[in-house]
Design an enzyme around this catalytic site. Structure first.
Site, PDB file in Angstrom:
ATOM      1  N   GLN A  66       0.862  -1.186   0.000  1.00 30.77           N
ATOM      2  CA  GLN A  66       0.000   0.000   0.000  1.00 30.77           C
ATOM      3  C   GLN A  66       0.896   1.232   0.000  1.00 30.77           C
ATOM      4  OE1 GLN A  66      -2.079   1.744   3.503  1.00 30.77           O
ATOM      5  NE2 GLN A  66      -3.955   1.093   2.472  1.00 30.77           N
ATOM      6  N   TYR A  84      -6.477  11.111   3.594  1.00 29.06           N
ATOM      7  CA  TYR A  84      -5.056  11.232   3.349  1.00 29.06           C
ATOM      8  C   TYR A  84      -4.871  12.291   2.247  1.00 29.06           C
ATOM      9  CZ  TYR A  84      -3.351   7.178   6.052  1.00 29.06           C
ATOM     10  OH  TYR A  84      -2.975   6.324   7.039  1.00 29.06           O
ATOM     11  N   ARG A 121      -9.372  -6.708  10.631  1.00 23.05           N
ATOM     12  CA  ARG A 121      -9.416  -7.106  12.035  1.00 23.05           C
ATOM     13  C   ARG A 121      -9.573  -8.609  12.213  1.00 23.05           C
ATOM     14  NH1 ARG A 121     -13.949  -2.763  13.814  1.00 23.05           N
ATOM     15  NH2 ARG A 121     -14.626  -3.325  11.712  1.00 23.05           N
TER      16      ARG A 121
END
Length: 419
Positions: free
Chosen positions: A107, A177, A353
């Site tokens: 990423q 971002y 998660r």
């Protein structure tokens, strides 16, 4: 879902899938979660072990995060930024992942206003000068030269990822971002060619992806993580997300899209759903910040009810508008949910998660279709990204330190976990 000769059920989820030039062994991707295992901004043995465990657990591809394209673009000073010095360690990591039969994705992106300037020692950059109460600092308005430099560095980062053995790069266009903050009408108040209209606000995202495609072509898969909405009034919303997805497809800039939601500086829990771990986050902070979080935390970190596949309905609007492969994120924890995603036209699913809780969940699902994730979506993994991202319910979890120097609520909301 079909029944094989042995009488057990099989699913398209466990069949190979293709993203551009890359063929994956199944349709399950480990989503990006900043691992907190790079104290010197370089790969460590702990980081390699983290991703090798996920690969051995059956995921088709694991995503290494966060690989910033510039040193000031990190949410934490210890995060990797893409430079030649990082390549040998990244190559060891991708070799370890490949040895387990999985693909590796990096990423890449620039954190923009989410960057922690205290830990990086460099200014956080955004569309305009902006006061951040969580950090008690201003972010600085990026110049036109800054914008061009950051776009070019996406191409350089992608080429370094290819040199490091990565099979794919995921360009970060979400969570406010750098690119996402320019897309947001709420944050982007510029009066020049990068502000105002959707066409102007989308230039940062498009130019970054053009730089990537120009440098790597079809030698690796190119994906993007893109907001469907920021979760704040006046922010980027689904109608413009549909337009952006169509532009990316029309130019051939991405081989697949992973849809997401939320704003790290303005509404991070909109991404996660479930209770905000305010007490656990406060425990890591110096006294003044701890008090501030206890006082204002419930107003800054809203809680949203968790439900399975909580991004599905919005993502269906993107699915109806484009033909490129889409990766469904958000509340994907069992085979039934994955099958629903496939039946809804999504080619892949991503988990964050759930794979922190059980890195071998994919193999468990293959062995027993009725398997359900042990993740309870308590979000107590969020504060762990400051030192060693993990599920606090795993028996081998490291102990939580009592205080770290400068964690921020915004940083806790991104880079660390995804749904």
């Amino acid at each position: 879902m079909t029944v094989n000769e042995q009488g057990t059920q099989s699913s398209v989820v466990f069949t190979p899938g293709r993203i551009g030039p890359l063929t994956l062994r199944n349709r399950i991707i480990k989503a990006a979660t900043f691992e907190g295992r790079t104290p010197d901004a370089l790969v460590t043995d702990e980081l390699i072990a983290f991703h090798a465990e996920v690969a051995a657990g059956g995921a088709a591809m694991t995503t290494v995060a966060y690989c910033a394209v510039q040193p000031e673009g990190r949410t934490q000073g210890g995060q990797i930024w893409m430079r030649p010095d990082a390549v040998p360690g990244l190559r060891k990591l991708t070799d370890a992942v490949h040895s387990q039969g999985a693909a590796a994705q990096a990423q890449i992106g620039h954190a923009g206003i989410v960057a922690n300037s205290t830990s990086t020692g460099l200014p956080a950059l955004g569309p305009t000068n902006r006061w951040d109460p969580a950090k008690a600092k201003f972010s600085r308005s990026a110049t036109v030269d800054d914008i061009a430099r950051i776009a070019r560095s996406h191409g350089t980062a992608a080429e370094l990822a290819l040199e490091s053995g990565f099979d794919s790069v995921e360009v970060h266009l979400g969570h406010n971002y750098f690119a996402s903050s320019f897309l947001s009408p709420k944050i982007n108040k510029r009066k020049d060619e990068y502000g105002g209209s959707f066409e102007n606000r989308s230039k940062v995202a498009l130019n970054s992806l053009r730089a990537v495609r120009d440098r790597v072509g079809d030698r690796m898969a190119v994906t993007a993580k893109m907001n469907m909405d920021d979760g704040v009034a006046g922010g980027f919303w689904i109608e413009e997300a549909v337009r952006l997805a169509q532009l990316l497809e029309a130019e051939g800039l991405v081989d697949a899209l992973q849809m997401t939601v939320g704003s790290s500086p303005l509404n991070p829990m909109y991404l996660f759903r479930g209770e905000a771990p305010i007490r656990e986050m406060a425990a890591l902070m110096p006294p003044v910040r701890k008090l501030g979080l206890k006082v204002v935390g419930k107003y800054m970190l809203h809680s949203y009810p968790y439900e399975p596949l909580f991004m599905l309905e919005q993502a269906r609007q993107i699915r109806a508008a484009v033909k490129i492969p889409l990766i469904l994120l958000g509340g994907v924890t069992d085979l039934a949910g994955m099958n629903t995603a496939m039946e809804s036209g999504f080619e892949f699913v991503a988990m964050g998660r759930a794979l922190l809780r059980e890195p071998d969940l994919v193999r468990k699902l293959q062995a027993d279709n009725a398997t359900r994730s042990l993740c309870i979506h308590c979000n107590k993994c969020m504060p762990t990204n400051f030192f060693n991202t993990h599920c606090v319910l795993r028996p081998e979890s490291p102990s939580m330190p009592t205080m770290l120097a400068t964690p921020t609520m915004a940083a806790a909301g991104e880079g660390a976990m995804v749904p």
